[in-house]
Scaffold this motif. Sequence first.
Motif, PDB file in Angstrom:
ATOM      1  N   GLU A  81     -56.763 -15.449 -37.548  1.00 20.82           N
ATOM      2  CA  GLU A  81     -55.605 -15.889 -36.982  1.00 20.82           C
ATOM      3  C   GLU A  81     -55.014 -17.313 -37.738  1.00 20.82           C
ATOM      4  O   GLU A  81     -53.911 -17.771 -37.676  1.00 20.82           O
ATOM      5  N   ASP A  82     -55.956 -17.917 -38.331  1.00 17.61           N
ATOM      6  CA  ASP A  82     -55.804 -19.210 -38.998  1.00 17.61           C
ATOM      7  C   ASP A  82     -55.013 -19.198 -40.180  1.00 17.61           C
ATOM      8  O   ASP A  82     -55.120 -17.975 -41.091  1.00 17.61           O
ATOM      9  N   PRO A  83     -54.132 -20.107 -40.714  1.00 21.73           N
ATOM     10  CA  PRO A  83     -53.515 -20.119 -41.938  1.00 21.73           C
ATOM     11  C   PRO A  83     -54.140 -20.260 -43.198  1.00 21.73           C
ATOM     12  O   PRO A  83     -54.066 -21.543 -43.899  1.00 21.73           O
ATOM     13  N   ILE A  84     -55.280 -19.494 -43.469  1.00 23.28           N
ATOM     14  CA  ILE A  84     -56.136 -19.911 -44.260  1.00 23.28           C
ATOM     15  C   ILE A  84     -55.919 -20.372 -45.805  1.00 23.28           C
ATOM     16  O   ILE A  84     -56.306 -21.331 -46.224  1.00 23.28           O
ATOM     17  N   GLU A  85     -54.915 -19.781 -46.354  1.00 24.55           N
ATOM     18  CA  GLU A  85     -54.627 -20.243 -47.648  1.00 24.55           C
ATOM     19  C   GLU A  85     -53.771 -21.707 -47.728  1.00 24.55           C
ATOM     20  O   GLU A  85     -54.381 -22.120 -48.535  1.00 24.55           O
ATOM     21  N   ARG A  86     -53.261 -21.751 -46.617  1.00 20.88           N
ATOM     22  CA  ARG A  86     -52.612 -23.120 -46.619  1.00 20.88           C
ATOM     23  C   ARG A  86     -53.762 -24.269 -46.494  1.00 20.88           C
ATOM     24  O   ARG A  86     -53.395 -25.179 -46.908  1.00 20.88           O
ATOM     25  N   VAL A  87     -54.595 -24.023 -45.796  1.00 18.16           N
ATOM     26  CA  VAL A  87     -55.775 -24.911 -45.476  1.00 18.16           C
ATOM     27  C   VAL A  87     -56.502 -25.087 -46.771  1.00 18.16           C
ATOM     28  O   VAL A  87     -56.788 -26.254 -47.104  1.00 18.16           O
ATOM     29  N   LEU A  88     -56.902 -24.068 -47.300  1.00 13.91           N
ATOM     30  CA  LEU A  88     -57.516 -23.963 -48.546  1.00 13.91           C
ATOM     31  C   LEU A  88     -56.642 -25.047 -49.783  1.00 13.91           C
ATOM     32  O   LEU A  88     -57.308 -25.758 -50.821  1.00 13.91           O
ATOM     33  N   ASP A  89     -55.418 -24.796 -49.711  1.00 13.34           N
ATOM     34  CA  ASP A  89     -54.387 -25.268 -50.577  1.00 13.34           C
ATOM     35  C   ASP A  89     -54.810 -26.929 -50.410  1.00 13.34           C
ATOM     36  O   ASP A  89     -54.770 -27.698 -51.290  1.00 13.34           O
ATOM     37  N   GLN A  90     -54.598 -27.270 -49.201  1.00 13.54           N
ATOM     38  CA  GLN A  90     -54.635 -28.561 -48.657  1.00 13.54           C
ATOM     39  C   GLN A  90     -55.971 -29.351 -49.325  1.00 13.54           C
ATOM     40  O   GLN A  90     -56.035 -30.390 -49.633  1.00 13.54           O
ATOM     41  N   LEU A  91     -57.119 -28.493 -48.891  1.00 13.14           N
ATOM     42  CA  LEU A  91     -58.548 -29.032 -49.263  1.00 13.14           C
ATOM     43  C   LEU A  91     -58.521 -29.343 -50.820  1.00 13.14           C
ATOM     44  O   LEU A  91     -58.968 -30.045 -51.417  1.00 13.14           O
ATOM     45  N   GLU A  92     -57.924 -28.335 -51.577  1.00 11.63           N
ATOM     46  CA  GLU A  92     -58.033 -28.610 -53.026  1.00 11.63           C
ATOM     47  C   GLU A  92     -57.281 -29.294 -53.644  1.00 11.63           C
ATOM     48  O   GLU A  92     -57.742 -30.426 -54.443  1.00 11.63           O
TER      49      GLU A  92
END
Length: 330
Positions: A81-92
């Motif tokens: 249910e998490d916005p996985i792609e947005r989280v990964l973009d932020q981390l990168e």
Amino acid sequence: MFDECTIRGRRFAPARFCAPLVGYTHSAFRRLLAELGGCGAVWTEMLAARQILSENFSRSPWLRRRPQESCLVYQLMMSSEDPIERVLDQLEEMGADALDLNLACNARSIRSCSAGSALFKDLKSMREVLQRIRKHWPHLLTAKIRLGNQRPEWQQDFADRLRLLEEAGADAVILHARFIEERFKRRARHELFPWAASLTRLPLIANGDLTGPDTLMERADCFRSVSAIMLGRMAVARPWIFSTWNQPANVDFAAIWERMYHYITEDFPPGLALRRLQMFTKYFAANFKYGHQFNVDLARASTLQEIRERAHAFFSRSPATVAQPTLVGL
């Protein structure tokens, strides 16, 4: 032993890592560990994926990364249910180049979010999360697991999940060799590492009740099939353990505690800083013959000034009361 390993083409030397520990492997502790040296990689404490989107990477004691942290792995608590792609973009965007998916935590609050051990149990959701991460994340990806739930068919369930991790593109697996419901109630099953390693082509990182070189020498047959090892509670009790791995340690305990005091008070607001110092002291106190009293005294402190004064008082009267810490009771 475990002088180096390679994961996803990346060399780790030594192949001795610090485990993610909620409340402990924050930026202040990682700073101390990096300055002492000898640790091949450090995992952050478990981070709620969604929360990352609202954190300040330069100030957050959970996300802040100092230049001396050469290899930092961000461990995520994540569900479908998490916005996985947005989280990964932020981390990168913030320079992260290594992630770990927590599939082991069995806390009620984590299970209620369909994350941790609940995600490990739900094969369909676990596959979806891993595939979404791997599709969007080109860097190092590990997963931290336990043996699963203790029931008659646990071995097949475990093998199925290792296969899924492999198929979904994980680069390595960290195995804490206990069942999910056991927490730290019984010894880790080191004898299962060779069997687990035989089930997968992925590098296996051994975790659970590792206290130092003695553990590896005493149970050498259990560790020959793993690629790296990971220490948790003992690393908090003795942050110098990595830098003195193959040599005797000459430690200034008071100086170590004082450095931890300064680093924690620099990164945390006063109320949180006091609590984090008390948590650190719980483990650090295991180094002393009268450590229980040391821990109790500092746990009763109500201000940062008071906890520092109590620590100074202990070290001034107890210079030679060092004991060999164990994991029992920690």
